[in-house]
Design an enzyme around this catalytic site. Structure first.
Site, mmCIF file in Angstrom:
data_model
loop_
_atom_site.group_PDB
_atom_site.id
_atom_site.type_symbol
_atom_site.label_atom_id
_atom_site.label_comp_id
_atom_site.label_asym_id
_atom_site.label_seq_id
_atom_site.Cartn_x
_atom_site.Cartn_y
_atom_site.Cartn_z
ATOM 1 N N GLU A 1 46.743 -36.326 -5.550
ATOM 2 C CA GLU A 1 47.747 -37.198 -4.926
ATOM 3 C C GLU A 1 48.453 -38.067 -5.952
ATOM 4 O O GLU A 1 49.674 -38.170 -5.931
ATOM 5 C CB GLU A 1 47.096 -38.095 -3.857
ATOM 6 N N SER B 1 42.483 -42.148 -2.308
ATOM 7 C CA SER B 1 42.301 -40.696 -2.168
ATOM 8 C C SER B 1 42.973 -39.991 -3.344
ATOM 9 O O SER B 1 44.177 -40.106 -3.531
ATOM 10 C CB SER B 1 42.912 -40.215 -0.853
ATOM 11 N N ARG C 1 52.621 -36.673 1.608
ATOM 12 C CA ARG C 1 52.434 -37.265 0.281
ATOM 13 C C ARG C 1 53.531 -36.815 -0.695
ATOM 14 O O ARG C 1 53.286 -36.593 -1.875
ATOM 15 C CB ARG C 1 51.055 -36.928 -0.302
#
Length: 349
Positions: free
Chosen positions: A340, A244, A171
């Site tokens: 994230e 997410s 990420r």
């Protein structure tokens, strides 16, 4: 920027505009100015006209949380187009930043290409994909990116960053590591005609078995992943969310072993030499926060990783819930989760 500064022809400008319909958490933030740019070639002239005004690039707003209004200029890069170069084994595909990611994945499947099937149904644009190095079901987009075309604001030039220069990690990428420097204008993919299917992620083999598929092609894997995602994750069109919200923490194998000894049910995966990735969803659920709600801000009752807006939550209210989750997990397990999405605005509000 003064009122008499010339905006490039073809660029659409909106002043003091709402961003509520431009982010998937549907936060009612506002931008002082918003510019829609169909042609990436107009960026240099637009940036010159904006002078020293703060600038933010916005795709479909699926990877960000607006904690506050944005005081500067928001640029929505809406460029479209797909160019294809084919050889015996590989399609090299150049995709404009404004193309929708899920549309591109479905296009690749229709062409009989492999690689992106595990990444179906992820919201956002192609231009945002390398920034976050989006991933799901055992696959990360950086594996299939050959290079990224961008406008480098530091050198005021068009550049091409190859896969190594993009510094892809979990990420993460150079685009996150150096925020504000690069504006992604197009992404060049190398997609094989055939590749070994990614079936190792929990749930995919079982879903394929339910589908009656013994020898799965990319289209079958995509269908299995789509079924899993629709069952497990709330649809942003129905319940506002940004997918997410928390990263799975990556820790040393030694620390991971200590945490797992204390909490035997903890789900984890090997993440390279001497590293383990722990399930953030498990940590949040074990902390009793799955389905947690404070007003209209909360955590999904279907998946503990997902921050949701049940209606009229502000960005500050959503961030307060995220902080409550991070603080609770840290107090319980001794490690702090990281978000994230990109957080826009003061996080100490």
């Amino acid at each position: 920027m003064t009122a008499d500064m010339a905006i490039p022809e073809g660029v659409r400008e909106l002043a003091d505009t709402s961003l509520q319909g431009r982010n998937t958490l549907r936060v009612p933030a506002r931008a002082a100015r918003l510019f829609e740019v169909d042609d990436a070639g107009q960026l240099p002239a637009l940036l010159a006209a904006l002078d020293d005004m703060p600038v933010m690039i916005l795709g479909s707003g699926s990877n960000m949380l607006f904690v506050d209004d944005y005081p500067g200029a928001v640029i929505a890069l809406t460029s479209r187009g797909v160019l294809v170069e084919t050889d015996e084994h590989t399609h090299r595909v150049v995709v404009a930043a404004g193309e929708l990611w899920d549309d591109f994945v479905r296009w690749s499947l229709a062409q009989g290409l492999a690689g992106l099937e595990n990444l179906i149904l992820i919201p956002g644009t192609v231009g945002a994909a390398p920034i976050q190095n989006i991933g799901a079901y055992g696959c990360e987009v950086g594996e299939y990116i050959e290079s990224v075309e961008a406008w480098d604001r530091q050198t005021a030039s068009v550049i091409s960053l190859d896969q190594a220069a993009c510094r892809f990690a979990y990420r993460d990428s150079i685009f996150k590591q150096q925020p504000g420097r690069y504006i992604v204008t197009a992404v060049r993919f190398a997609l094989p005609r055939q590749a070994a299917p990614r079936l190792g992620y929990a749930g995919i083999p079982e879903e394929l078995e339910r589908m009656g598929v013994a020898r799965p092609a990319p289209v079958h894997i995509a269908e299995a992943v789509e079924r899993l995602r629709r069952r497990k994750l709330p649809d942003p069109a129905v319940l506002a969310n940004a997918g997410s919200f928390f990263k799975n923490p990556i820790v040393s194998t030694e620390f991971g072993a200590i945490v797992q000894q204390q909490h035997p049910g903890l789900v984890s995966w090997q993440a390279g030499r001497d590293r383990h990735k722990l399930s953030a969803a498990w940590l949040i659920e074990a902390a009793g926060l799955k389905g947690y709600r404070d007003g209209d801000a909360g955590i999904s009752s279907r998946h503990a990783l997902i921050l949701v807006n049940h209606g009229q939550a502000s960005g500050r209210q959503l961030w307060a819930v995220a902080e409550h989750v991070m603080n609770t997990v840290e107090a319980r397990f001794g490690l702090r989760l990281e978000p994230e999405p990109i957080i826009i605005g003061p996080t100490d509000a």
